[in-house]
Every structure is written in C-alpha cells, then in structure tokens.
Design a protein around this motif. Structure first.
Motif, short mmCIF file in Angstrom:
data_model
loop_
_atom_site.label_atom_id
_atom_site.label_comp_id
_atom_site.label_asym_id
_atom_site.label_seq_id
_atom_site.Cartn_x
_atom_site.Cartn_y
_atom_site.Cartn_z
N UNK A 117 0.83 -1.20 0.00
CA UNK A 117 0.00 0.00 0.00
C UNK A 117 0.87 1.25 0.00
N UNK A 118 1.91 1.26 0.83
CA UNK A 118 2.81 2.41 0.86
C UNK A 118 3.65 2.52 -0.41
N UNK A 119 3.75 1.44 -1.16
CA UNK A 119 4.45 1.50 -2.44
C UNK A 119 3.69 2.33 -3.46
N UNK A 120 2.39 2.52 -3.22
CA UNK A 120 1.54 3.24 -4.17
C UNK A 120 1.11 4.59 -3.64
N UNK A 121 0.77 4.67 -2.34
CA UNK A 121 0.17 5.88 -1.80
C UNK A 121 1.13 6.63 -0.88
N UNK A 122 1.29 7.94 -1.10
CA UNK A 122 2.02 8.77 -0.14
C UNK A 122 1.24 8.81 1.18
N UNK A 123 1.98 8.77 2.29
CA UNK A 123 1.37 8.77 3.62
C UNK A 123 2.04 9.85 4.45
N UNK A 124 1.25 10.57 5.27
CA UNK A 124 1.81 11.62 6.11
C UNK A 124 2.26 11.10 7.47
N UNK A 125 1.40 10.28 8.11
CA UNK A 125 1.66 9.87 9.50
C UNK A 125 1.47 8.36 9.64
N UNK A 126 2.35 7.73 10.40
CA UNK A 126 2.26 6.29 10.63
C UNK A 126 2.34 6.04 12.14
N UNK A 127 1.40 5.22 12.64
CA UNK A 127 1.43 4.78 14.03
C UNK A 127 1.65 3.26 14.07
N UNK A 128 2.57 2.83 14.91
CA UNK A 128 2.87 1.41 15.05
C UNK A 128 3.05 1.08 16.53
N UNK A 150 9.27 9.09 6.75
CA UNK A 150 8.31 9.19 7.84
C UNK A 150 8.95 8.64 9.11
N UNK A 151 8.80 9.36 10.19
CA UNK A 151 9.21 8.85 11.49
C UNK A 151 8.01 8.17 12.13
N UNK A 152 8.04 6.85 12.27
CA UNK A 152 6.86 6.17 12.84
C UNK A 152 6.65 6.54 14.29
#
Length: 359
Positions: A117-128, A150-152
C-alpha cells in the motif's frame, strides 16, 4: 494512470521479496454509504459532514478505511496477498494519498499488505506498536516508511490524532506484553456523538489492564477483537464498551472457527447488532455524528440450491446464531428461538444459514 500504478506496484513488491496476488475480479463495487444491499457506486463522495468507516473484506484478516471529506486513514491492511485488493479498493474511491496509517500490531494478517500500500500511496503519518519484528514483510513495511521519510510514532495512552473533524484517541496497550496480540494498539474514533473502537487482536488480560487503567472504551461500534476469537471481547470489556453495533472481520470457512459461538453469544446477550465480513463482504458504516447507517458490499445468498421464498418463516438459534427451516431436525429449544419472516431478515440480524436445511 491506474494501469501504470498497478504495474509499478507489482514491480516494487517483487523487489521487496513479497508475493503479490492479483484478484480475479478487482473490487469495483465498494459499498455505497447511502444505501443497503449490493452497492453500485464506485467513488464515495468527499463529504466533510460525514465519517465513513469501510471494513474492507480481506478474508481472515483486518483492514479498515476511515474517510472524512478529503481525509483518509487506514487501520491495518490485511495479509500480503491482499495488497492489490486494498490498492484497487482505494483507487476505485479516487484516493490518491493517505493522511494516516495505523498498524495495530506486527502480525501479517494486519500489517502484511502495508508495504504494498505504501508503495503506491504517499502517507503523512504512521502509528505502530513496534518498529522491529521478525518478519520479512514487516521489515518491508518499515522500509517503505523510511523511504517516504516518515518517522513512525509509537503512541502512548491518551495520544490524539485529528482526521479532519474526527478525533482518534489511543487507549492502549497500557503495559508491555510478550504476546504480540496483546501489544495491539487500541483506538477510539469520535465523530460527534458517534464513536468507533478498534482493538486489533488484543486479548482479555490486556483488555482488563486497559479497563483497570481507566480507559474510556465506550463506543457506538465495536470492531470485534481477534476476528471473533473467544480469547478477546471478554464479558467485562463488552459491558464497558456497551456498543450498539459490532463488526467482525473474518474469512469464510476459516480454519480457526472464527467467529466463535462464545463471542457471538456474548454479543447476542448484550443486544448488539452484528455484521460479519465472511457473510456480507465489505461493510460500510456512515455517520453524520448523530445517526449511523450500514451498507454491505455483497448480498448473502446460499452457496448452492435455490434461495428460499421470501414469505417462508425461519427459526433462529439465539446461542449459535444459525437459522433453520421449520422442519429442520436441529431446531433449538423453544426458549432459544427467534422467528424471522424472511431469509433476508435472518441474515440482516447477523444469523447464518444452517447447512443441513437452508443450504
């Protein structure tokens, strides 16, 4: 453009060493937020005055898309093999980027597809819940997070995130656990007077710890933990959540026996209207902050034989949540019966057909 994007997705995933499986028929009919039954529209309106929660049917896995106007958030992504399905679903909705991605925990049936999914869509924020896990595909996910610079974030209880006008509050876990399921991020999404609770695969001991810590888990809609396993959604937890609706994400005929009868009985006893992706496909909840409506991606029909007449009466079992014809040899005791005046009414109430008589 979509063909080019799909091609790039395949190339990128091959480079990561993960296998991608293209669906035989791309999901071009995600559920409509304004109707019930089989959906027909392929692009959801960017309505800033509603919150849509798409519980995407990824089989024995979890994936939920939240939409408020032009803002989009993904909670989990399903298995690695679900990458192309989820990407197609998002593209069909006209989504070009994601504001936020939450990986509730590192198990593959929740985080496996996120690399694709991240290979296709730019993402602003990631929570893990963790940045390291002994899994090739989780490593791939973290690599794509890094590639997007991105800093998770590893949230602590009480942390908040705004998705447009919807407020996401992280409630757990409140302790460190050796069991990966119990490390699941738990978040409540509030939109006006309506709320959704996502618990990943958190099990009853960690649920209890969260309640002991004073977490406000009360919600209108509960995404049932661990695909309906009896190890989650304990009586105390369900009492505190006090949901009106529940959604169970699980695969049809899965080898785990999810959802288990014990959980279905708990939900039934609590008077919760329950939707299941193994029966109805993708489930979409739409709210204006005061009221909520549900629609499903697929009608539930028998796998073989003829659809029963609409006028036929069916008898449901409150304990097993199966429904039967009136002459079935497996009818429940009188005190456990509920009567439905049509096949559709039984299905909409969350009951599944008895394989001996209705099937």
């Amino acid at each position: 453009m979509k063909k080019l994007t799909a091609f790039l997705l395949i190339v990128l995933l091959l480079l990561t060493g993960c296998t991608i499986h293209l669906p035989a028929v791309p999901p071009t009919n995600p559920a409509s937020p304004t109707s019930t039954g089989t959906a027909t529209q392929t692009t959801a309106p960017e309505d800033a005055n509603t919150l849509e929660v798409h519980f995407i049917d990824v089989g024995q896995a979890d994936c939920a898309l939240l939409r408020n106007g032009e803002h989009n958030m993904l909670i989990d992504g399903g298995n690695v093999e679900d990458s192309s399905l989820v990407v197609s679903y998002l593209l069909n909705l006209g989504i070009a980027s994601l504001d936020c991605v939450v990986a509730t925990h590192a198990h593959e049936d929740h985080a496996g597809a996120l690399a694709g999914i991240l290979a296709v869509f730019p993402v602003e924020t990631v929570y893990v819940t963790t940045t390291t896990y002994a899994s090739t595909c989780y490593d791939d996910f973290m690599n794509y997070v890094d590639q997007q610079d991105i800093t998770p974030n590893i949230p602590t209880p009480g942390d908040r995130y705004m998705l447009g006008e919807a407020e996401v509050t992280f409630l757990g876990p409140v302790k460190s656990y050796a069991e990966t399921n119990d490390t699941s991020l738990v978040c409540r999404v509030d939109y006006g007077e309506v709320s959704f609770l996502f618990t990943g695969d958190m099990e009853t001991p960690a649920e209890g710890d969260m309640l002991d810590a004073g977490a406000n888990v009360k919600a209108t809609v509960l995404k049932v933990g661990h695909h309906g396993s009896s190890s989650s959604t304990g009586y105390r937890f369900l009492y505190e959540v006090d949901p009106q609706y529940a959604v169970i994400s699980c695969g049809e005929g899965n080898s785990y026996g999810h959802p288990e009868d014990e959980v279905l009985s708990r939900l039934q006893d609590a008077g919760v209207t329950t939707y299941r992706t193994d029966l109805s496909g993708t489930v979409v909840a739409t709210t204006d902050g005061e009221t909520i409506t549900f629609s499903t991606g697929n009608p539930v029909l028998p796998e073989f034989g003829n659809t029963p007449e609409e006028s036929e009466t069916f008898i449901g079992n409150k304990n097993s949540l199966k429904f039967h014809t009136e002459d079935c040899k497996s009818l429940p005791k009188a005190e456990n019966r509920v009567i439905f005046d049509s096949y559709e009414a039984a299905v909409e109430a969350g009951y599944s057909p008895c394989g001996n008589c209705v099937g």
